[in-house]
Design a protein around this motif. Structure first.
Motif, mmCIF file in Angstrom:
data_model
loop_
_atom_site.group_PDB
_atom_site.id
_atom_site.type_symbol
_atom_site.label_atom_id
_atom_site.label_comp_id
_atom_site.label_asym_id
_atom_site.label_seq_id
_atom_site.Cartn_x
_atom_site.Cartn_y
_atom_site.Cartn_z
ATOM 1 N N VAL A 63 0.830 -1.190 0.000
ATOM 2 C CA VAL A 63 0.000 0.000 0.000
ATOM 3 C C VAL A 63 0.880 1.262 0.000
ATOM 4 O O VAL A 63 0.610 2.201 -0.722
ATOM 5 N N LEU A 64 1.927 1.271 0.836
ATOM 6 C CA LEU A 64 2.779 2.455 0.905
ATOM 7 C C LEU A 64 3.490 2.713 -0.422
ATOM 8 O O LEU A 64 3.634 3.861 -0.839
ATOM 9 N N ARG A 65 3.904 1.658 -1.097
ATOM 10 C CA ARG A 65 4.530 1.840 -2.412
ATOM 11 C C ARG A 65 3.543 2.451 -3.403
ATOM 12 O O ARG A 65 3.922 3.277 -4.230
ATOM 13 N N CYS A 66 2.276 2.051 -3.324
ATOM 14 C CA CYS A 66 1.249 2.619 -4.203
ATOM 15 C C CYS A 66 1.079 4.109 -3.960
ATOM 16 O O CYS A 66 0.698 4.855 -4.861
ATOM 17 N N LEU A 67 1.379 4.548 -2.739
ATOM 18 C CA LEU A 67 1.298 5.970 -2.400
ATOM 19 C C LEU A 67 2.590 6.717 -2.726
ATOM 20 O O LEU A 67 2.713 7.894 -2.444
ATOM 21 N N GLY A 68 3.572 5.995 -3.280
ATOM 22 C CA GLY A 68 4.839 6.618 -3.652
ATOM 23 C C GLY A 68 5.853 6.679 -2.521
ATOM 24 O O GLY A 68 6.853 7.386 -2.620
ATOM 25 N N ILE A 69 5.619 5.954 -1.426
ATOM 26 C CA ILE A 69 6.544 5.946 -0.292
ATOM 27 C C ILE A 69 7.482 4.757 -0.446
ATOM 28 O O ILE A 69 7.017 3.608 -0.518
ATOM 29 N N PRO A 70 8.802 4.991 -0.511
ATOM 30 C CA PRO A 70 9.740 3.870 -0.627
ATOM 31 C C PRO A 70 9.561 2.892 0.536
ATOM 32 O O PRO A 70 9.522 3.296 1.693
ATOM 33 N N THR A 71 9.432 1.617 0.205
ATOM 34 C CA THR A 71 9.161 0.581 1.202
ATOM 35 C C THR A 71 9.890 -0.686 0.800
ATOM 36 O O THR A 71 10.012 -0.990 -0.384
ATOM 37 N N ARG A 72 10.396 -1.404 1.803
ATOM 38 C CA ARG A 72 11.055 -2.680 1.536
ATOM 39 C C ARG A 72 10.770 -3.649 2.680
ATOM 40 O O ARG A 72 10.424 -3.241 3.788
ATOM 41 N N VAL A 73 10.931 -4.933 2.397
ATOM 42 C CA VAL A 73 10.719 -5.984 3.386
ATOM 43 C C VAL A 73 12.052 -6.287 4.058
ATOM 44 O O VAL A 73 13.081 -6.370 3.398
ATOM 45 N N ILE A 74 12.017 -6.442 5.384
ATOM 46 C CA ILE A 74 13.218 -6.732 6.171
ATOM 47 C C ILE A 74 13.022 -8.072 6.875
ATOM 48 O O ILE A 74 11.951 -8.343 7.425
ATOM 49 N N THR A 75 14.069 -8.892 6.882
ATOM 50 C CA THR A 75 14.075 -10.149 7.633
ATOM 51 C C THR A 75 15.169 -10.067 8.681
ATOM 52 O O THR A 75 16.312 -9.727 8.373
ATOM 53 N N ASN A 76 14.806 -10.365 9.916
ATOM 54 C CA ASN A 76 15.741 -10.383 11.043
ATOM 55 C C ASN A 76 15.861 -11.825 11.519
ATOM 56 O O ASN A 76 14.881 -12.423 11.941
ATOM 57 N N PHE A 77 17.077 -12.377 11.462
ATOM 58 C CA PHE A 77 17.304 -13.733 11.932
ATOM 59 C C PHE A 77 17.702 -13.693 13.403
ATOM 60 O O PHE A 77 18.385 -12.781 13.844
ATOM 61 N N ASN A 78 17.260 -14.695 14.164
ATOM 62 C CA ASN A 78 17.401 -14.712 15.624
ATOM 63 C C ASN A 78 16.746 -13.469 16.202
ATOM 64 O O ASN A 78 17.375 -12.633 16.833
ATOM 65 N N SER A 79 15.474 -13.359 15.973
ATOM 66 C CA SER A 79 14.693 -12.190 16.363
ATOM 67 C C SER A 79 14.103 -12.374 17.758
ATOM 68 O O SER A 79 13.392 -13.343 18.015
ATOM 69 N N ALA A 80 14.417 -11.454 18.649
ATOM 70 C CA ALA A 80 13.925 -11.529 20.023
ATOM 71 C C ALA A 80 12.489 -11.021 20.115
ATOM 72 O O ALA A 80 12.115 -10.069 19.445
ATOM 73 N N HIS A 81 11.717 -11.677 20.957
ATOM 74 C CA HIS A 81 10.358 -11.233 21.264
ATOM 75 C C HIS A 81 10.336 -10.930 22.762
ATOM 76 O O HIS A 81 10.148 -11.829 23.584
ATOM 77 N N ASP A 82 10.586 -9.675 23.080
ATOM 78 C CA ASP A 82 10.748 -9.226 24.467
ATOM 79 C C ASP A 82 9.400 -8.819 25.034
ATOM 80 O O ASP A 82 8.996 -7.661 24.966
ATOM 81 N N LYS A 83 8.711 -9.769 25.587
ATOM 82 C CA LYS A 83 7.332 -9.559 26.052
ATOM 83 C C LYS A 83 7.224 -8.500 27.146
ATOM 84 O O LYS A 83 6.289 -7.714 27.169
ATOM 85 N N ASN A 84 8.205 -8.442 28.070
ATOM 86 C CA ASN A 84 8.096 -7.507 29.194
ATOM 87 C C ASN A 84 8.905 -6.221 29.001
ATOM 88 O O ASN A 84 9.009 -5.417 29.918
ATOM 89 N N LEU A 85 9.479 -6.022 27.826
ATOM 90 C CA LEU A 85 10.187 -4.791 27.455
ATOM 91 C C LEU A 85 11.324 -4.421 28.416
ATOM 92 O O LEU A 85 11.572 -3.254 28.659
ATOM 93 N N ASN A 86 12.044 -5.417 28.913
ATOM 94 C CA ASN A 86 13.205 -5.119 29.748
ATOM 95 C C ASN A 86 14.509 -5.205 28.949
ATOM 96 O O ASN A 86 15.592 -5.169 29.509
ATOM 97 N N LEU A 87 14.392 -5.332 27.629
ATOM 98 C CA LEU A 87 15.503 -5.338 26.681
ATOM 99 C C LEU A 87 16.399 -6.565 26.820
ATOM 100 O O LEU A 87 17.543 -6.567 26.366
ATOM 101 N N SER A 88 15.879 -7.606 27.457
ATOM 102 C CA SER A 88 16.617 -8.870 27.522
ATOM 103 C C SER A 88 15.631 -10.029 27.387
ATOM 104 O O SER A 88 14.446 -9.888 27.669
ATOM 105 N N ILE A 89 16.164 -11.152 26.931
ATOM 106 C CA ILE A 89 15.387 -12.377 26.828
ATOM 107 C C ILE A 89 15.839 -13.249 27.991
ATOM 108 O O ILE A 89 16.980 -13.705 28.029
ATOM 109 N N ASP A 90 14.964 -13.410 28.956
ATOM 110 C CA ASP A 90 15.326 -14.047 30.215
ATOM 111 C C ASP A 90 14.890 -15.503 30.258
ATOM 112 O O ASP A 90 13.753 -15.833 29.929
ATOM 113 N N LYS A 91 15.830 -16.352 30.669
ATOM 114 C CA LYS A 91 15.564 -17.769 30.885
ATOM 115 C C LYS A 91 15.892 -18.060 32.340
ATOM 116 O O LYS A 91 16.938 -17.631 32.843
ATOM 117 N N TYR A 92 15.004 -18.774 33.008
ATOM 118 C CA TYR A 92 15.197 -19.096 34.423
ATOM 119 C C TYR A 92 15.375 -20.596 34.582
ATOM 120 O O TYR A 92 14.660 -21.386 33.960
#
Length: 189
Positions: free
Chosen positions: A1-30
């Motif tokens: 949609v953004l490209r149709c509006l003339g806004i440069p857009t691209r797809v990004i892939t991040n490998f080993n992507s963290a999902h930090d549920k509690n937003l403490n900037l770390s992935i915690d394992k106990y």
């Protein structure tokens, strides 16, 4: 949609992507004292995650943050009460400006969180026993224009990882630098 509006857009892939549920900037394992995993955190690391970047001028944040902005069309968490993510400035992510709005802390963690293992002795006592600062945010990529080649854009999101240097120094050269109880005062030149 953004490209149709003339806004440069691209797809990004991040490998080993963290999902930090509690937003403490770390992935915690106990783990417990026997080494068994305790399921106390909803944090996770995904093999990869994909989002979009679009090129915007950021009058709301200032010109320093102009350029590529992260927009996630498949957010897994609510932001300000609804499922949305972005636009987070890639410049803010790289500089660690996690105090900015538009989900900057979440995107920063996705590419740069530390993976931390804690041993839990009791509900009130835990100890960090391991931290991996290099696991998250590998080979952040987009497709090259006009070809099927991969373009590495990791440097747009984070500075190069610091390499550890291993070296040996004879005791006679550092004995006068001992501060207290086997701690060495090191000055880099």
């Amino acid at each position: 949609v953004l490209r149709c509006l003339g806004i440069p857009t691209r797809v990004i892939t991040n490998f080993n992507s963290a999902h930090d549920k509690n937003l403490n900037l770390s992935i915690d394992k106990y783990i417990d004292m026997s080494g068994n995993t305790l399921y106390l955190s909803e944090d996770s690391v995904w093999n990869f995650h994909v989002w979009n970047e679009s090129w915007f001028v950021r009058r709301d944040l200032g010109s320093f943050y102009d350029g590529w902005q992260v927009l996630d069309a498949t957010p897994q968490e609510k932001s300000k009460g609804i499922y949305q993510c972005g636009p987070a400035s890639t410049r803010a992510i790289k500089e660690g400006d996690v105090n900015l709005d538009y989900d900057s802390p979440f995107v920063f963690a996705a590419v740069n969180a530390d993976c931390v293992t804690w041993i839990r002795y009791s509900k009130k006592r835990k100890e960090r026993i391991y931290s991996d600062t290099r696991k998250i945010g590998k080979f952040i990529s987009t497709k090259a224009v006009g070809t099927n080649s991969r373009v590495d854009v990791t440097a747009n999101y984070k500075y190069p990882e610091v390499k550890e240097i291993s070296f040996k120094i004879p005791y006679s050269q550092y004995k006068d630098s001992l501060v207290d109880d086997r701690k060495i005062l090191v000055t880099a030149v």
